[in-house]
Write a protein that holds these residues in place. Structure first.
Motif, PDB file in Angstrom:
ATOM      1  N   HIS A   4       8.882  -8.299   9.690  1.00 32.52           N
ATOM      2  CA  HIS A   4       8.643  -9.542   8.968  1.00 32.52           C
ATOM      3  C   HIS A   4       7.184  -9.542   8.534  1.00 32.52           C
ATOM      4  CE1 HIS A   4      12.303 -12.125   9.686  1.00 32.52           C
ATOM      5  NE2 HIS A   4      12.556 -11.063  10.440  1.00 32.52           N
ATOM      6  N   LEU A   6       4.193 -11.565   6.731  1.00 39.03           N
ATOM      7  CA  LEU A   6       3.769 -12.918   6.399  1.00 39.03           C
ATOM      8  C   LEU A   6       2.623 -12.874   5.399  1.00 39.03           C
ATOM      9  CD1 LEU A   6       5.124 -12.976   9.309  1.00 39.03           C
ATOM     10  CD2 LEU A   6       3.866 -15.090   9.667  1.00 39.03           C
ATOM     11  N   HIS A  30       7.711 -13.088   3.769  1.00 38.73           N
ATOM     12  CA  HIS A  30       7.590 -14.550   3.686  1.00 38.73           C
ATOM     13  C   HIS A  30       6.389 -14.903   2.813  1.00 38.73           C
ATOM     14  CE1 HIS A  30      10.420 -14.973   7.108  1.00 38.73           C
ATOM     15  NE2 HIS A  30       9.843 -13.842   7.517  1.00 38.73           N
ATOM     16  N   PHE A  55       3.110 -22.081  10.183  1.00 42.39           N
ATOM     17  CA  PHE A  55       3.804 -21.040   9.413  1.00 42.39           C
ATOM     18  C   PHE A  55       4.149 -19.846  10.312  1.00 42.39           C
ATOM     19  CE2 PHE A  55       2.998 -17.252   6.512  1.00 42.39           C
ATOM     20  CZ  PHE A  55       4.297 -17.203   6.033  1.00 42.39           C
ATOM     21  N   LYS A  58       6.925 -21.018  12.982  1.00 44.87           N
ATOM     22  CA  LYS A  58       8.266 -21.189  12.415  1.00 44.87           C
ATOM     23  C   LYS A  58       8.875 -19.850  12.008  1.00 44.87           C
ATOM     24  CE  LYS A  58       7.910 -25.937  10.674  1.00 44.87           C
ATOM     25  NZ  LYS A  58       7.935 -26.808   9.466  1.00 44.87           N
ATOM     26  N   THR A  59       8.048 -18.983  11.431  1.00 39.58           N
ATOM     27  CA  THR A  59       8.548 -17.670  11.034  1.00 39.58           C
ATOM     28  C   THR A  59       9.016 -16.883  12.255  1.00 39.58           C
ATOM     29  OG1 THR A  59       7.049 -17.615   9.131  1.00 39.58           O
ATOM     30  CG2 THR A  59       7.975 -15.525   9.851  1.00 39.58           C
ATOM     31  N   GLN A  62      12.316 -18.403  13.885  1.00 39.80           N
ATOM     32  CA  GLN A  62      13.543 -18.071  13.164  1.00 39.80           C
ATOM     33  C   GLN A  62      13.861 -16.576  13.252  1.00 39.80           C
ATOM     34  OE1 GLN A  62      15.778 -20.131  11.755  1.00 39.80           O
ATOM     35  NE2 GLN A  62      14.551 -21.824  12.560  1.00 39.80           N
ATOM     36  N   ALA A  63      12.838 -15.754  13.164  1.00 44.41           N
ATOM     37  CA  ALA A  63      13.055 -14.303  13.187  1.00 44.41           C
ATOM     38  C   ALA A  63      13.620 -13.825  14.519  1.00 44.41           C
ATOM     39  CB  ALA A  63      11.747 -13.583  12.888  1.00 44.41           C
ATOM     40  N   PHE A  73       5.700  -7.746  13.323  1.00 41.55           N
ATOM     41  CA  PHE A  73       5.239  -8.816  12.449  1.00 41.55           C
ATOM     42  C   PHE A  73       3.910  -8.365  11.854  1.00 41.55           C
ATOM     43  CE2 PHE A  73       7.786 -11.441  15.439  1.00 41.55           C
ATOM     44  CZ  PHE A  73       8.609 -12.090  14.519  1.00 41.55           C
ATOM     45  N   GLU A  80      -1.922 -17.511  12.477  1.00 42.66           N
ATOM     46  CA  GLU A  80      -0.568 -16.963  12.431  1.00 42.66           C
ATOM     47  C   GLU A  80      -0.271 -16.134  13.681  1.00 42.66           C
ATOM     48  OE1 GLU A  80       0.527 -15.485   8.232  1.00 42.66           O
ATOM     49  OE2 GLU A  80      -1.667 -15.682   8.214  1.00 42.66           O
TER      50      GLU A  80
END
Length: 341
Positions: A4, A6, A30, A55, A58-59, A62-63, A73, A80
């Motif tokens: 993921h 960001l 994202h 941010f 939440k990322t 959900q991930a 990540f 973050e």
């Protein structure tokens, strides 16, 4: 690789996002397109931090919800990192975090410098890897933070530049300087004394300009953004970037934006800028903090159109081969894969 990525300030349709997706087809990128990091006060900067933390949280939340756990990540800011770390703690799942573009600066007060050192040591300890934009930074940070498990890598800074129309890229009879981080405009103003040529300085904050005296040959642009900013570069005969701290990574954005338009750039020689070109080939290096060297460089480029054209053409080629988003995303993903290997 299933990761993921960001990119808090990116638009979903940016070339940067597309290149990340091409490099890792399985990855999720994202790009919420937060308002840019353009701020005029420290309070405005601090106001952005909760949004970045949320941010990241939440990322991560959900991930980590499904059965398939991400392999990594990739983030760009310390809030973050904390958001992702909290999500992992609450979900009970650990995933490596790689932070890109980390820069550590000192403060005048010793106690504040020490406080920041401990804070960022904690941030970096939560990361598997840190990607910087110069070799000097990686060496320096290893010495400062002394983290045995956190890995460091170098990926040269790069960016996508939407160039103005070809007819706008010309010589307009002025030189230009831009930026606010670690700029030495006082030195530039002193070196410019006695020049007949116009100098345009694009800077939206007050502090870097405090020691620039009023002059009929120096014009300050305090509200010059986006297309207007690029048109300023496009019309300059050459660009000048004077830097304060020789050990901090700064100036690369203006340097590369100018190179992309074929503009010759005079820039302070520092360990972090030396990796971005070759003297009198793709740019013009000057001795750091030397008023005389800077004045000589300005007079040399001003008097030699052929030299300006030759350096500018080579600069454009250098940018296209090493500093586009294609090269950058390839470097970030490749460095991440090596860190996780």
């Amino acid at each position: 690789m299933y990761g993921h990525i960001l990119q808090a300030y990116a638009q979903p349709d940016w070339p940067l996002i597309k290149r990340f997706q091409e490099g890792w087809p399985e990855a999720v990128v994202h790009a919420p397109a937060f308002p840019s990091l353009r701020y005029r006060t420290k309070l405005q900067f601090l106001a952005q931090l909760p949004r970045l933390f949320t941010f990241g949280f939440k990322t991560g939340w959900q991930a980590l919800k499904g059965e398939r756990r991400p392999e990594v990540f990739i983030v760009g800011t310390d809030p973050e990192v904390f958001g992702l770390w909290l999500a992992q703690v609450l979900r009970g799942k650990r995933v490596p975090i790689v932070m890109v573009g980390f820069i550590y600066t000192l403060r005048k007060a010793a106690w504040l410098t020490e406080l920041r050192r401990w804070y960022f040591k904690l941030v970096l300890s939560l990361c598997t890897g840190i990607i910087c934009h110069s070799t000097l930074e990686t060496t320096r940070y290893k010495s400062i933070f002394r983290l045995k498990k956190t890995k460091f890598a170098v990926v040269p800074f790069a960016l996508n530049v939407v160039r103005p129309p070809a007819e706008a890229i010309r010589e307009g009879g002025y030189a230009m300087s831009a930026g606010r981080a670690e700029r030495d405009y006082a030195l530039l103003a002193r070196a410019w004394a006695g020049m007949d040529k116009q100098l345009h300085i694009v800077c939206d904050t007050e502090a870097p300009l405090q020691d620039v005296p009023a002059s009929p040959h120096i014009e300050l642009f305090r509200r010059c953004f986006e297309n207007d900013y690029f048109l300023q570069i496009a019309g300059a005969d050459f660009v000048v970037v004077t830097l304060k701290d020789p050990e901090l990574s700064a100036g690369q954005m203006v340097l590369l934006q100018s190179m992309s338009m074929g503009k010759p750039v005079i820039i302070s020689r520092t360990p972090t800028t030396e990796e971005y070109g070759e003297h009198l080939q793709t740019l013009y290096f000057v001795e750091h903090a030397s008023e005389q060297a800077l004045r000589d460089a300005i007079r040399t480029l001003e008097a030699d159109p052929a030299l300006r054209a030759r350096i500018g053409a080579a600069a454009r080629e250098h940018y296209e081969s090493r500093h586009t988003v294609v090269a950058y995303t390839r470097g970030v993903l490749g460095a991440t894969e090596q860190m996780l290997a």
